[in-house]
Design a protein around this motif. Structure first.
Motif, PDB file in Angstrom:
ATOM      1  N   TYR A   1     -33.903  16.224  38.913  1.00  0.00           N
ATOM      2  CA  TYR A   1     -33.821  15.951  40.346  1.00  0.00           C
ATOM      3  C   TYR A   1     -32.763  14.903  40.694  1.00  0.00           C
ATOM      4  CZ  TYR A   1     -38.598  17.752  39.635  1.00  0.00           C
ATOM      5  OH  TYR A   1     -39.693  18.466  39.233  1.00  0.00           O
ATOM      6  N   ASN A   2     -32.525  13.985  39.784  1.00  0.00           N
ATOM      7  CA  ASN A   2     -31.560  12.913  40.035  1.00  0.00           C
ATOM      8  C   ASN A   2     -30.679  12.721  38.805  1.00  0.00           C
ATOM      9  OD1 ASN A   2     -30.286  10.807  41.396  1.00  0.00           O
ATOM     10  ND2 ASN A   2     -31.778   9.276  40.726  1.00  0.00           N
ATOM     11  N   GLU A   3     -30.137  13.822  38.321  1.00  0.00           N
ATOM     12  CA  GLU A   3     -29.388  13.804  37.065  1.00  0.00           C
ATOM     13  C   GLU A   3     -28.152  12.930  37.111  1.00  0.00           C
ATOM     14  OE1 GLU A   3     -27.605  17.251  39.371  1.00  0.00           O
ATOM     15  OE2 GLU A   3     -29.481  16.151  39.249  1.00  0.00           O
ATOM     16  N   ARG A   4     -27.581  12.743  38.308  1.00  0.00           N
ATOM     17  CA  ARG A   4     -26.365  11.938  38.439  1.00  0.00           C
ATOM     18  C   ARG A   4     -26.612  10.459  38.115  1.00  0.00           C
ATOM     19  NH1 ARG A   4     -28.715  13.338  42.892  1.00  0.00           N
ATOM     20  NH2 ARG A   4     -29.277  11.834  44.521  1.00  0.00           N
ATOM     21  N   ALA A   5     -27.887  10.043  38.051  1.00  0.00           N
ATOM     22  CA  ALA A   5     -28.188   8.637  37.760  1.00  0.00           C
ATOM     23  C   ALA A   5     -27.865   8.269  36.320  1.00  0.00           C
ATOM     24  CB  ALA A   5     -29.659   8.341  38.063  1.00  0.00           C
ATOM     25  N   GLY A   6     -27.706   9.282  35.457  1.00  0.00           N
ATOM     26  CA  GLY A   6     -27.310   9.012  34.082  1.00  0.00           C
ATOM     27  C   GLY A   6     -28.415   8.481  33.185  1.00  0.00           C
ATOM     28  N   ARG A   7     -29.659   8.831  33.497  1.00  0.00           N
ATOM     29  CA  ARG A   7     -30.775   8.347  32.675  1.00  0.00           C
ATOM     30  C   ARG A   7     -31.354   9.453  31.794  1.00  0.00           C
ATOM     31  NH1 ARG A   7     -32.079   5.647  37.701  1.00  0.00           N
ATOM     32  NH2 ARG A   7     -33.569   7.311  38.179  1.00  0.00           N
ATOM     33  N   GLY A   8     -30.556  10.460  31.512  1.00  0.00           N
ATOM     34  CA  GLY A   8     -31.037  11.587  30.725  1.00  0.00           C
ATOM     35  C   GLY A   8     -31.504  11.210  29.337  1.00  0.00           C
ATOM     36  N   LYS A   9     -30.749  10.362  28.649  1.00  0.00           N
ATOM     37  CA  LYS A   9     -31.111  10.008  27.278  1.00  0.00           C
ATOM     38  C   LYS A   9     -32.414   9.218  27.247  1.00  0.00           C
ATOM     39  CE  LYS A   9     -26.426  10.190  25.430  1.00  0.00           C
ATOM     40  NZ  LYS A   9     -25.308   9.450  24.791  1.00  0.00           N
ATOM     41  N   GLU A  10     -32.602   8.339  28.234  1.00  0.00           N
ATOM     42  CA  GLU A  10     -33.861   7.596  28.308  1.00  0.00           C
ATOM     43  C   GLU A  10     -35.022   8.554  28.571  1.00  0.00           C
ATOM     44  OE1 GLU A  10     -30.569   4.773  29.595  1.00  0.00           O
ATOM     45  OE2 GLU A  10     -31.082   6.901  29.825  1.00  0.00           O
ATOM     46  N   ALA A  11     -34.807   9.533  29.441  1.00  0.00           N
ATOM     47  CA  ALA A  11     -35.848  10.511  29.738  1.00  0.00           C
ATOM     48  C   ALA A  11     -36.180  11.347  28.506  1.00  0.00           C
ATOM     49  CB  ALA A  11     -35.396  11.425  30.880  1.00  0.00           C
TER      50      ALA A  11
ATOM     51  N   TRP B   1     -28.679  20.378  32.449  1.00  0.00           N
ATOM     52  CA  TRP B   1     -27.317  19.947  32.763  1.00  0.00           C
ATOM     53  C   TRP B   1     -26.585  19.464  31.516  1.00  0.00           C
ATOM     54  CZ3 TRP B   1     -25.578  14.609  34.481  1.00  0.00           C
ATOM     55  CH2 TRP B   1     -24.277  14.642  34.999  1.00  0.00           C
ATOM     56  N   LYS B   2     -25.409  19.997  31.315  1.00  0.00           N
ATOM     57  CA  LYS B   2     -24.620  19.653  30.125  1.00  0.00           C
ATOM     58  C   LYS B   2     -24.218  18.186  30.106  1.00  0.00           C
ATOM     59  CE  LYS B   2     -21.116  21.873  27.250  1.00  0.00           C
ATOM     60  NZ  LYS B   2     -20.092  22.942  27.200  1.00  0.00           N
ATOM     61  N   GLY B   3     -24.157  17.598  31.295  1.00  0.00           N
ATOM     62  CA  GLY B   3     -23.749  16.201  31.385  1.00  0.00           C
ATOM     63  C   GLY B   3     -24.688  15.223  30.705  1.00  0.00           C
ATOM     64  N   HIS B   4     -25.920  15.648  30.442  1.00  0.00           N
ATOM     65  CA  HIS B   4     -26.851  14.763  29.734  1.00  0.00           C
ATOM     66  C   HIS B   4     -26.454  14.582  28.268  1.00  0.00           C
ATOM     67  CE1 HIS B   4     -29.558  14.311  33.049  1.00  0.00           C
ATOM     68  NE2 HIS B   4     -29.940  15.573  33.073  1.00  0.00           N
ATOM     69  N   GLY B   5     -25.724  15.534  27.741  1.00  0.00           N
ATOM     70  CA  GLY B   5     -25.311  15.428  26.339  1.00  0.00           C
ATOM     71  C   GLY B   5     -26.424  15.655  25.346  1.00  0.00           C
ATOM     72  N   PHE B   6     -27.452  16.409  25.754  1.00  0.00           N
ATOM     73  CA  PHE B   6     -28.552  16.673  24.841  1.00  0.00           C
ATOM     74  C   PHE B   6     -28.092  17.586  23.697  1.00  0.00           C
ATOM     75  CE2 PHE B   6     -31.685  16.375  28.649  1.00  0.00           C
ATOM     76  CZ  PHE B   6     -31.630  14.985  28.583  1.00  0.00           C
ATOM     77  N   PRO B   7     -28.672  17.431  22.514  1.00  0.00           N
ATOM     78  CA  PRO B   7     -28.339  18.343  21.411  1.00  0.00           C
ATOM     79  C   PRO B   7     -28.889  19.732  21.685  1.00  0.00           C
ATOM     80  CG  PRO B   7     -30.185  16.945  20.801  1.00  0.00           C
ATOM     81  CD  PRO B   7     -29.675  16.421  22.111  1.00  0.00           C
ATOM     82  N   GLU B   8     -28.237  20.735  21.127  1.00  0.00           N
ATOM     83  CA  GLU B   8     -28.749  22.099  21.230  1.00  0.00           C
ATOM     84  C   GLU B   8     -29.386  22.474  19.901  1.00  0.00           C
ATOM     85  OE1 GLU B   8     -26.303  25.163  22.894  1.00  0.00           O
ATOM     86  OE2 GLU B   8     -25.151  23.725  24.099  1.00  0.00           O
ATOM     87  N   ASP B   9     -30.630  22.887  19.960  1.00  0.00           N
ATOM     88  CA  ASP B   9     -31.368  23.213  18.738  1.00  0.00           C
ATOM     89  C   ASP B   9     -32.408  24.279  19.083  1.00  0.00           C
ATOM     90  OD1 ASP B   9     -32.926  23.320  16.434  1.00  0.00           O
ATOM     91  OD2 ASP B   9     -32.750  21.176  16.040  1.00  0.00           O
ATOM     92  N   ASP B  10     -31.990  25.529  19.007  1.00  0.00           N
ATOM     93  CA  ASP B  10     -32.882  26.627  19.390  1.00  0.00           C
ATOM     94  C   ASP B  10     -34.127  26.700  18.516  1.00  0.00           C
ATOM     95  OD1 ASP B  10     -31.198  27.379  21.428  1.00  0.00           O
ATOM     96  OD2 ASP B  10     -30.165  28.912  20.258  1.00  0.00           O
ATOM     97  N   SER B  11     -33.972  26.440  17.228  1.00  0.00           N
ATOM     98  CA  SER B  11     -35.119  26.525  16.319  1.00  0.00           C
ATOM     99  C   SER B  11     -36.174  25.480  16.662  1.00  0.00           C
ATOM    100  CB  SER B  11     -34.665  26.344  14.866  1.00  0.00           C
ATOM    101  OG  SER B  11     -33.813  27.394  14.477  1.00  0.00           O
ATOM    102  N   ARG B  12     -35.710  24.261  16.905  1.00  0.00           N
ATOM    103  CA  ARG B  12     -36.674  23.209  17.265  1.00  0.00           C
ATOM    104  C   ARG B  12     -37.290  23.500  18.632  1.00  0.00           C
ATOM    105  NH1 ARG B  12     -35.903  16.870  18.885  1.00  0.00           N
ATOM    106  NH2 ARG B  12     -38.130  16.340  18.743  1.00  0.00           N
ATOM    107  N   ALA B  13     -36.477  24.024  19.548  1.00  0.00           N
ATOM    108  CA  ALA B  13     -36.980  24.355  20.882  1.00  0.00           C
ATOM    109  C   ALA B  13     -38.107  25.384  20.790  1.00  0.00           C
ATOM    110  CB  ALA B  13     -35.849  24.879  21.756  1.00  0.00           C
ATOM    111  N   GLU B  14     -37.937  26.388  19.943  1.00  0.00           N
ATOM    112  CA  GLU B  14     -38.982  27.406  19.779  1.00  0.00           C
ATOM    113  C   GLU B  14     -40.256  26.791  19.221  1.00  0.00           C
ATOM    114  OE1 GLU B  14     -37.447  30.540  17.390  1.00  0.00           O
ATOM    115  OE2 GLU B  14     -35.827  31.041  18.800  1.00  0.00           O
TER     116      GLU B  14
END
Length: 411
Positions: A18-28, A58-71
């Protein structure tokens, strides 16, 4: 899940969606990991989504992509009792019969009702999930309906239309509540419709990106800027590119640099444009490398350096971009930043998917002078005549004449 979301999940949704522009993705993300480990199935579900790439977060968060872990996490969320996890697993194709038997719900309808209650209370992520249930036809499995459930094809179609159309209102509620991803499905719903059940209504999609941009979503600011630029409203486009870049949208700093580099909607500032490109270079985007390569190729905003230019163009080329092939061809022709090679010059020129007079001029020089190959003077002259409005081509044509027998030769 019960009928409430934990404070940890609510805060994470606020910062991630909802407020991704705040840049707190890694903390979340860290909050979700802790809550998931403590048994919060909703946190596990959202955490799984964070690992699924830019189609889901949002790609801007810089989260890792890990399909296996996501499943694995998505299955875990169902087992932990998350109704949200059940619906997301259903949508993702992960809710196989064995997992459905493990969920602590009497039925899919019970899980749906729990999420629906949260959606009705105004939770945007849940509104988005409910919208997806209708948009992607998951309601048929939840309600245990198929064609045999209806007296006629017309009755079946009416049922489908009634349910699918419910997605529209839920997506709008989610979008207005801050769930920017809902705009993507609304756009598809309006522009494509749904088979022969829901007709397209593209006019209703017209202001989606503008609404998202004005709400502060960086990715929508970027898309809206592109629309404005295509419409010739360059000054407005520049302002939205700048806002998207300030919000951390990946690629927007390159767009902002391009505006400064070419003077699109703002005064030219090539040195500042180069700074923009260099800041985004570590992201590895081909266009960033191409534009910075062009700056080094011509010495615009930076000292001319053909070695760096060719390396930058080559990086983008290896990533699948053919944007810089003309510059690579010219480097090969002159031996700038790479070994001189006329065969490679022709190879790169042949990969151009646009017309440019200097590309034909280089071809003409190679064919007419027999550079690295047997000369083909008729082909060279034809190319030079095609681009004879350019002075270099007219000068080169002076080196050719016809013999008394009508044969073209080079003087």
């Amino acid at each position: 899940m019960g009928k409430t979301l934990s404070s940890e999940v609510r805060q994470a949704l606020q910062d991630i969606y909802y407020n991704e522009r705040a840049g707190r993705g890694k903390e979340a993300f860290a909050i979700l990991e802790r809550a998931s480990a403590a048994g919060d199935g909703d946190a596990t579900c959202v955490l799984a989504r964070c690992l699924c790439g830019h189609q889901y977060v949002w790609k801007g968060h810089g989260f890792p992509e890990d399909d296996s872990r996501a499943e694995r996490l998505l299955r875990k969320s169902v087992e932990q009792g998350s109704a949200l996890g059940v619906l997301v697993a259903l949508r993702s194709g992960e809710l196989k019969p064995d997992l459905e038997r493990k969920m602590p719900f009497a039925s899919l309808q019970e899980a749906f009702d729990d999420v629906l209650a949260l959606a009705q209370e105004g939770e945007p992520f849940c509104q988005y999930v409910i919208g997806n249930v209708y948009f992607w036809w998951d309601f048929t499995r939840i309600q245990k309906k198929d064609q045999s459930s209806f007296s006629s094809p017309a009755a079946c179609k009416a049922y489908m239309r009634e349910n699918i159309s419910k997605c529209e209102d839920w997506f709008w509620k989610a979008f207005r509540g801050g769930m920017y991803f809902a705009a993507n499905n609304l756009n598809q719903y309006y522009t494509k419709g749904d088979e022969d059940i829901i007709p397209p209504r593209p006019e209703r999609a017209r202001d989606l990106w503008k609404i998202g941009a004005e709400a502060g979503h960086p990715i929508h600011q970027s898309i809206y800027a592109e629309e404005l630029e295509e419409a010739g409203r360059k000054e407005e486009a520049f302002q939205w590119y700048r806002k998207a870049a300030e919000g951390g949208n990946p690629g927007s700093l390159t767009d902002l640099g391009r505006c400064f580099f070419e003077g699109i909607g703002t005064a030219k500032d090539e040195a500042y444009a180069v700074k923009c490109f260099e800041k985004e270079l570590p992201e590895g985007r081909p266009m960033t490398h191409n534009l910075l390569g062009k700056a080094y190729f011509y010495g615009r905003g930076v000292r001319q350096d053909h070695d760096k230019a060719f390396r930058l163009f080559s990086y983008a080329y290896d990533k699948g971009s053919r944007w810089g092939v003309f510059y690579m061809a010219k480097c090969c022709f002159n031996g700038w930043g790479t070994t001189q090679s006329y065969s490679m010059t022709l190879r790169y020129l042949d990969e151009m998917n646009w017309e440019y007079w200097e590309a034909d001029y280089l071809r003409a020089l190679i064919y007419g002078r027999g550079l690295g190959m047997e000369a083909d003077i008729p082909k060279a002259v034809a190319l030079l005549q095609k681009i004879s409005s350019h002075g270099d081509a007219r000068e080169e044509l002076k080196h050719y004449k016809k013999t008394i027998f009508g044969k073209l030769i080079r003087r």
